[in-house]
Design a protein around this motif. Structure first.
Motif, mmCIF file in Angstrom:
data_model
loop_
_atom_site.group_PDB
_atom_site.id
_atom_site.type_symbol
_atom_site.label_atom_id
_atom_site.label_comp_id
_atom_site.label_asym_id
_atom_site.label_seq_id
_atom_site.Cartn_x
_atom_site.Cartn_y
_atom_site.Cartn_z
ATOM 1 N N GLY A 7 0.642 -1.026 -0.130
ATOM 2 C CA GLY A 7 0.415 0.095 0.178
ATOM 3 C C GLY A 7 0.858 1.860 0.249
ATOM 4 O O GLY A 7 2.071 1.183 0.328
ATOM 5 N N TYR A 8 -0.003 2.488 -0.460
ATOM 6 C CA TYR A 8 1.053 3.493 -0.853
ATOM 7 C C TYR A 8 1.056 4.226 0.574
ATOM 8 O O TYR A 8 0.051 4.393 1.219
ATOM 9 C CB TYR A 8 0.599 4.495 -1.601
ATOM 10 C CG TYR A 8 0.660 2.960 -3.292
ATOM 11 C CD1 TYR A 8 1.015 3.186 -3.403
ATOM 12 C CD2 TYR A 8 -0.815 3.358 -4.054
ATOM 13 C CE1 TYR A 8 1.035 2.110 -4.776
ATOM 14 C CE2 TYR A 8 -1.004 2.615 -4.507
ATOM 15 C CZ TYR A 8 -0.094 1.988 -5.568
ATOM 16 O OH TYR A 8 -0.307 1.028 -6.841
ATOM 17 N N ARG B 96 4.401 5.531 4.572
ATOM 18 C CA ARG B 96 3.309 4.518 5.128
ATOM 19 C C ARG B 96 2.843 5.135 6.709
ATOM 20 O O ARG B 96 2.074 4.938 7.393
ATOM 21 C CB ARG B 96 3.094 3.387 4.683
ATOM 22 C CG ARG B 96 1.370 3.042 4.513
ATOM 23 C CD ARG B 96 1.497 1.538 4.352
ATOM 24 N NE ARG B 96 2.243 0.403 5.064
ATOM 25 C CZ ARG B 96 2.700 -0.372 4.379
ATOM 26 N NH1 ARG B 96 3.075 0.165 2.592
ATOM 27 N NH2 ARG B 96 3.596 -1.217 4.686
ATOM 28 N N ARG C 209 -3.469 4.359 4.952
ATOM 29 C CA ARG C 209 -2.801 4.117 3.689
ATOM 30 C C ARG C 209 -4.225 4.227 2.546
ATOM 31 O O ARG C 209 -4.907 4.026 2.499
ATOM 32 C CB ARG C 209 -2.811 2.685 4.464
ATOM 33 C CG ARG C 209 -2.937 1.069 3.532
ATOM 34 C CD ARG C 209 -3.027 -0.257 4.390
ATOM 35 N NE ARG C 209 -2.357 -1.177 2.979
ATOM 36 C CZ ARG C 209 -3.119 -1.597 2.036
ATOM 37 N NH1 ARG C 209 -4.832 -1.051 2.708
ATOM 38 N NH2 ARG C 209 -3.108 -2.558 1.444
ATOM 39 N N GLU D 123 -4.762 2.029 -0.742
ATOM 40 C CA GLU D 123 -4.916 1.797 -2.132
ATOM 41 C C GLU D 123 -5.244 1.184 -3.519
ATOM 42 O O GLU D 123 -4.568 0.661 -4.389
ATOM 43 C CB GLU D 123 -6.486 0.350 -1.375
ATOM 44 C CG GLU D 123 -6.437 0.211 -0.487
ATOM 45 C CD GLU D 123 -7.942 -0.711 -0.381
ATOM 46 O OE1 GLU D 123 -8.728 -0.897 -0.924
ATOM 47 O OE2 GLU D 123 -7.950 -0.851 1.057
ATOM 48 N N GLU D 124 -5.475 2.721 -3.834
ATOM 49 C CA GLU D 124 -5.232 2.919 -5.283
ATOM 50 C C GLU D 124 -4.892 4.908 -4.934
ATOM 51 O O GLU D 124 -6.242 5.186 -4.861
ATOM 52 C CB GLU D 124 -7.087 2.797 -5.321
ATOM 53 C CG GLU D 124 -6.776 2.320 -6.962
ATOM 54 C CD GLU D 124 -7.934 1.720 -7.912
ATOM 55 O OE1 GLU D 124 -7.749 1.573 -9.117
ATOM 56 O OE2 GLU D 124 -9.136 1.396 -7.360
ATOM 57 N N ARG E 29 -7.118 7.503 -2.685
ATOM 58 C CA ARG E 29 -7.860 6.903 -1.569
ATOM 59 C C ARG E 29 -7.402 6.699 -0.409
ATOM 60 O O ARG E 29 -7.322 5.105 -0.408
ATOM 61 C CB ARG E 29 -8.507 5.744 -2.537
ATOM 62 C CG ARG E 29 -9.574 4.793 -1.941
ATOM 63 C CD ARG E 29 -10.331 3.687 -2.627
ATOM 64 N NE ARG E 29 -11.135 2.363 -2.429
ATOM 65 C CZ ARG E 29 -11.098 1.312 -2.671
ATOM 66 N NH1 ARG E 29 -10.746 0.842 -3.686
ATOM 67 N NH2 ARG E 29 -12.372 0.815 -2.127
ATOM 68 N N THR F 277 -7.421 5.439 3.044
ATOM 69 C CA THR F 277 -7.899 5.217 4.538
ATOM 70 C C THR F 277 -6.372 5.974 5.784
ATOM 71 O O THR F 277 -5.437 4.968 5.872
ATOM 72 C CB THR F 277 -7.924 3.292 4.509
ATOM 73 O OG1 THR F 277 -8.632 3.111 3.997
ATOM 74 C CG2 THR F 277 -8.079 3.114 6.325
#
Length: 685
Positions: A515-516, A521, A527, A529-530, A554, A556
């Motif tokens: 994850g990016y 991170r 985190r 995802e896309e 996106r 979190t």
């Protein structure tokens, strides 16, 4: 390799007796070989009148100095050197290797560069040579040897000027010479083919190499070339020219060990090809060429580039080798500079550490590709506004002599500029081709300027000690060691601010899995995802009223991570847009969209307030005046640059220190003229 100690221009007497550290340098590229002998006397008269004390000489004179392979003609250069010295003008003497003469390329076409499509770049312009050509190097170094031997003891010699704007037109060469040198460079970097294959990810698209001879420069391919292959070729190309610089410098060091050596960098938005932070160790003092943009970001970009040049120089004084008095010749449309811009541009460089202000060129050419490029003496001659302004600037620099030798005083905030992130973002097959490391960095710099808060621009890898706020805009390439340095900033109570598409890949351009934003991170407490890049023209609105373009994420957020702003519109509506994670007394903030300078200003103000970083300017000057500070350890010199075309009141006398200089209105009037520059001094803190 350890950094060469800073050594400044070796000023001849009497220039050194007037000021123990010498004057501020003032001059230009001088090309007397373009003019009849009778013009030379007029040149030195006008130079003395303007206050010129140094010129760069012989930059494109190889064909004149060595008319054929077997003959030399130094008589004219002897006369010019003597003439300049007799009039108190020092010489930054070029090695004359910037462009080979026609006889050399005719006899040895194998020195000519080759494009990625296999086309030969022929003579007829300049820099028609391969950086890795052994034949070119043999002939060029013979010229260096001859010039250095002849002028080693000349009293006018103040510094050596290696070549000129190395790599401006021949940075990327795809010839067989380059291929052989590239393989050698790669074998030194990776030791063996297993290391190369891993770094380049050659399992993809059946690219695994089994012999070194199979490795080529990234020439024209049917589709997207290997990204790490391309990144390494950019690194190699920068290093190849650095190796050439070192080869010339070693001859100069041997023959003239007491004469400092420099070459002119090109730290400006128009050029993105060389790792100048890695070149700074090879010269005795950093020199730079800078040409302003013709758009609404011109003033910010000039300040940013001058600031970054100071960062590359490690805070030491540097030499502005070239800029323009007015119009250039190489844009589609070349407007002249507005009134006041010549002086303001020059003194902005001085504010950020330049101890010399020079132009291309002294006298405007009558023929050739640059005949419409402005000069200190234009086609109109002495009776012209440009020359009268040049004379006025010479007087300003004479009055500013006390700042010579002073270094920039460290700010509390820093912006990191990373050439490898810039290179990688220029490659194909990224989520968005519109993302620019430099453009985002300039947005943040402009926001600092609008708030009146000083921020040092530093090359990635520079020390971050003492900085309370560190901004890393689109720091896409993030080796683990650099990530550790950023964690250290936060762990000691500092505040990190980073942005979209940062920390995503390592030094091999491999994505950090899980994850990016990969390497950042955990530090950021988020985190992704896309990615959610935006199409050109699309916008998203945040709940604080700001508007984002170019990118969304996106996100979190982990427990404990504060959400400072949320998306109201777009695919990420309801998700975090700006986050902040507190860690002890420090914090790590993430901005997931491009807010632009105006949108960043209120956010940055909040971040700076939380970090306890405030403007050093009186409130009425913030956003209207740029502040840069130089110090010699005993005195500070506060440079105030009017960012507007209107008169700005400076407030109560004494608030800013003791007045030293103003380029416009009398400082006794407590006003700063439109586009004006003023300098105040006070005891060093």
């Amino acid at each position: 390799m350890s950094r060469r100690p800073h050594r400044w221009v070796r000023w001849p007497e009497p220039l050194t007796t007037e000021n123990a550290r010498g004057p501020l340098g003032f001059g230009a590229d001088y090309n007397p070989d373009q003019w009849p002998r009778e013009v030379w006397d007029e040149d030195v008269r006008l130079m003395r009148q303007a206050g010129v004390n140094i010129v760069s000489l012989g930059i494109f004179s190889w064909a004149r100095l060595q008319p054929t392979a077997e003959t030399w003609d130094f008589a004219w250069l002897d006369e010019v050197m003597d003439l300049l010295h007799a009039h108190g003008i020092a010489v930054d003497l070029a090695t004359a290797t910037a462009s080979p003469p026609p006889w050399l390329s005719a006899a040895h076409p194998e020195i000519l560069p080759v494009t990625r499509t296999g086309e030969t770049m022929w003579p007829g312009a300049r820099q028609h040579w391969r950086p890795t050509s052994p034949v070119f190097r043999q002939h060029a170094l013979a010229v260096v040897e001859a010039i250095a031997s002849r002028y080693a003891q000349h009293p006018a010699l103040a510094a050596w000027h290696v070549s000129n704007e190395l790599g401006c037109h021949n940075l990327y060469d795809y010839s067989e010479d380059a291929a052989a040198a590239f393989r050698t460079w790669l074998s030194q970097r990776y030791a063996d083919l297993d290391g190369l294959n891993h770094a380049w990810g050659t399992a993809f698209w059946s690219q695994r190499y089994s012999e070194w001879d199979q490795v080529l420069p990234p020439r024209l391919t049917p589709t997207i070339p290997n990204p790490t292959h391309q990144l390494d070729f950019k690194r190699f190309s920068s290093d190849a020219l650095k190796d050439y610089l070192r080869a010339e410098r070693e001859i100069l060091d041997r023959l003239t060990p007491d004469v400092p050596v420099t070459t002119n960098f090109m730290v400006m938005s128009h050029f993105n090809g060389i790792d100048y932070a890695g070149w700074a160790d090879e010269v005795d003092f950093v020199s730079n060429d800078h040409y302003v943009l013709v758009d609404d970001r011109a003033r910010d970009e000039l300040s940013f580039s001058a600031n970054l040049t100071g960062g590359i120089a490690g805070g030491d004084p540097w030499f502005l080798m070239e800029h323009s008095t007015s119009a250039v010749n190489w844009r589609a449309i070349n407007p002249p500079k507005a009134e006041g811009a010549l002086v303001r541009d020059s003194l902005t460089h001085v504010a950020h550490g330049a101890d010399a202000v020079c132009f291309f060129q002294w006298r405007q050419s009558l023929a050739g590709a640059e005949k419409y490029h402005s000069a200190m003496v234009p086609h109109a001659g002495e009776d012209s506004d440009v020359y009268r302004t040049v004379v006025r600037l010479g007087g300003h620099l004479e009055r500013l002599a006390p700042v010579v030798g002073s270094r920039r005083r460290q700010a509390r905030a820093a912006i990191l500029f990373d050439i490898e992130s810039s290179w990688t973002l220029d490659l194909e097959a990224n989520p968005s081709s519109s993302v620019s490391h430099r453009a985002e960095a300039l947005d943040w710099y402009a926001a600092f300027l609008a708030l009146g808060v000083r921020a040092d621009v530093l090359p990635a890898g520079a020390s971050l000690d003492g900085y309370d706020v560190v901004v890393t805009p689109v720091l896409h390439v993030l080796p683990a060691a650099t990530a550790d340095l950023l964690r250290e900033v936060v762990d000691r109570g500092g505040h990190l601010i980073t942005t979209y598409f940062s920390g995503v890949v390592d030094e091999n351009n491999h994505v950090y899995a899980g994850g990016y934003p990969g390497a950042l991170r955990d530090l950021l407490g988020i985190r992704i995802e896309e990615f959610g890049p935006l199409l050109d023209g699309d916008e998203v609105v945040l709940d604080d009223g700001s508007v984002g373009t170019l990118w969304t994420d996106r996100i979190t957020a982990a427990p404990g991570t504060e959400i400072l702003a949320t998306y109201k519109t777009g695919l990420q509506a309801g998700r975090p847009a700006v986050t902040r994670r507190a860690i002890g007394d420090g914090s790590a903030t993430y901005v997931s969209t491009r807010l632009g300078a105006d949108g960043l200003e209120p956010l940055l103000a909040r971040m700076l307030e939380a970090a306890g970083v405030d403007s050093e300017l009186p409130e009425g000057l913030r956003g209207r005046v740029e502040l840069a500070i130089r110090t010699d350890g005993e005195r500070e010199y506060w440079f105030l640059v009017n960012r507007t075309d209107d008169v700005v009141g400076l407030g109560e006398p004494g608030d800013l220190g003791e007045p030293v200089f103003s380029s416009g209105a009398d400082l006794g009037d407590a006003e700063l003229a439109g586009s004006g520059v003023a300098v105040f001094t006070r005891a060093a803190r």
